[in-house]
Enzyme design. Structure first.
Site, PDB file in Angstrom:
ATOM      1  N   SER A  68      43.280  37.710  42.308  1.00  0.00           N
ATOM      2  CA  SER A  68      44.650  38.228  42.217  1.00  0.00           C
ATOM      3  C   SER A  68      45.535  37.631  43.304  1.00  0.00           C
ATOM      4  CB  SER A  68      44.659  39.749  42.360  1.00  0.00           C
ATOM      5  OG  SER A  68      43.871  40.349  41.363  1.00  0.00           O
TER       6      SER A  68
HETATM    7  N1  SAM Z   1      40.820  41.892  42.480  1.00  0.00           N
HETATM    8  C1  SAM Z   1      40.091  40.834  41.882  1.00  0.00           C
HETATM    9  C2  SAM Z   1      40.126  39.617  42.782  1.00  0.00           C
HETATM   10  O1  SAM Z   1      40.969  39.583  43.693  1.00  0.00           O
HETATM   11  O2  SAM Z   1      39.361  38.685  42.571  1.00  0.00           O
HETATM   12  C3  SAM Z   1      40.783  40.550  40.574  1.00  0.00           C
HETATM   13  C4  SAM Z   1      39.948  40.057  39.505  1.00  0.00           C
HETATM   14  S1  SAM Z   1      40.638  39.607  37.954  1.00  0.00           S
HETATM   15  C5  SAM Z   1      42.357  39.733  38.070  1.00  0.00           C
HETATM   16  C6  SAM Z   1      40.142  40.973  36.950  1.00  0.00           C
HETATM   17  C7  SAM Z   1      38.663  41.099  36.725  1.00  0.00           C
HETATM   18  O3  SAM Z   1      38.411  42.214  35.866  1.00  0.00           O
HETATM   19  C8  SAM Z   1      38.012  39.889  36.031  1.00  0.00           C
HETATM   20  O4  SAM Z   1      37.014  39.387  36.854  1.00  0.00           O
HETATM   21  C9  SAM Z   1      37.454  40.463  34.739  1.00  0.00           C
HETATM   22  O5  SAM Z   1      36.247  39.858  34.323  1.00  0.00           O
HETATM   23  C10 SAM Z   1      37.257  41.922  35.116  1.00  0.00           C
HETATM   24  N2  SAM Z   1      37.171  42.857  33.990  1.00  0.00           N
HETATM   25  C11 SAM Z   1      37.888  42.883  32.846  1.00  0.00           C
HETATM   26  N3  SAM Z   1      37.502  43.921  32.068  1.00  0.00           N
HETATM   27  C12 SAM Z   1      36.518  44.567  32.754  1.00  0.00           C
HETATM   28  C13 SAM Z   1      35.702  45.719  32.485  1.00  0.00           C
HETATM   29  N4  SAM Z   1      35.830  46.428  31.355  1.00  0.00           N
HETATM   30  N5  SAM Z   1      34.799  46.091  33.413  1.00  0.00           N
HETATM   31  C14 SAM Z   1      34.648  45.395  34.567  1.00  0.00           C
HETATM   32  N6  SAM Z   1      35.378  44.296  34.869  1.00  0.00           N
HETATM   33  C15 SAM Z   1      36.306  43.890  33.981  1.00  0.00           C
END
Ligand code: SAM
Length: 218
Positions: A68
């Site tokens: 993010s």
């Molecule tokens: N805060 C994190 C970072 O700074 O790296 C942001 C990660 S990204 C914007 C969002 C993450 O949510 C992704 O890695 C995605 O695979 C995960 N994600 C999406 N749906 C999900 C779910 N149902 N359960 C767990 N993780 C999920």
């Protein structure tokens, strides 16, 4: 991806400038700014892209996902009002950067990721950096029932609606921060559980997140 865990004066300097930029953009909580100033964000990047690590941008981390934008991390963290010892559920571990920020604030973090590769990577990287949250692999759209209730829940992917099941996993007085909208854009929503069946909901600014995918999501 080749990671290198070296924090040189150049990266430290860039991190200070990032903190100043976030302050200018409206982040006021000193403890959040201190945490951003402490966690080496370039540790989550291949060395080729270190130059990008302290720009206020999201960046690809593989598997179609992103680390993010620092402003978004600071914004969501500020809304959580983390107190030392808070039990926090993070849904969407991704790179693990947000997890480190929460832990710098003294939170006890339970974090869940649904992408196997990202999960496998983060369980190596974070302990190497000295952070030991409780890691989970699976669908976080249902929260994690067995460790509930939580003081705070943060969702780092965009949801079509607020999953009912997450609200039930909040303590009374607990806060949920979740981006809600369509695939293109989401409003940041905070929900305070004020009573057993009583919730205060506030809608804030617009963001663009990758989708929350799962049984209680897209
Ligand atoms: N805060 C994190 C970072 O700074 O790296 C942001 C990660 S990204 C914007 C969002 C993450 O949510 C992704 O890695 C995605 O695979 C995960 N994600 C999406 N749906 C999900 C779910 N149902 N359960 C767990 N993780 C999920």
């Amino acid at each position: 991806m080749a990671y290198k865990f070296i924090d040189n004066y150049r990266e430290k300097g860039a991190r200070k400038l990032l903190v100043k930029l976030l302050e200018k953009r409206g982040i006021e909580d000193k403890s959040v700014l201190r945490a951003i100033g402490k966690v080496p964000r370039h540790f989550f990047f291949d060395e080729t892209f270190w130059i990008k690590a302290y720009q206020d941008i999201a960046f690809p981390i593989g598997d179609g996902q992103t680390i993010s934008q620092p402003y978004t991390v600071a914004y969501q963290t500020e809304l959580l009002h983390i107190k030392k010892g808070d039990k926090v559920l993070e849904i969407g571990t991704g790179s693990g950067y947000q997890t480190c920020i929460l832990m710098e604030l003294g939170a006890e973090v339970y974090t869940i990721e649904r992408q196997r590769n990202l999960y496998e990577r983060v369980i190596q990287v974070l302990p190497h950096m000295g952070y030991w949250p409780s890691f989970f692999y699976g669908d976080g759209s249902k929260g994690i029932e067995e460790h509930a209730p939580y003081d705070k829940i943060i969702v780092t992917a965009g949801a079509p609606m607020v999953p009912e099941v997450m609200l039930k996993q909040l303590k009374i007085g607990g806060i949920l921060v979740i981006p809600v909208g369509d695939e293109k854009q989401q409003k940041m929503v905070t929900i305070l559980r004020v009573g057993e069946d009583d919730f205060d909901r506030i809608e804030l600014d617009t963001f663009r997140f990758v989708p929350l995918v799962g049984d209680e999501a897209w």
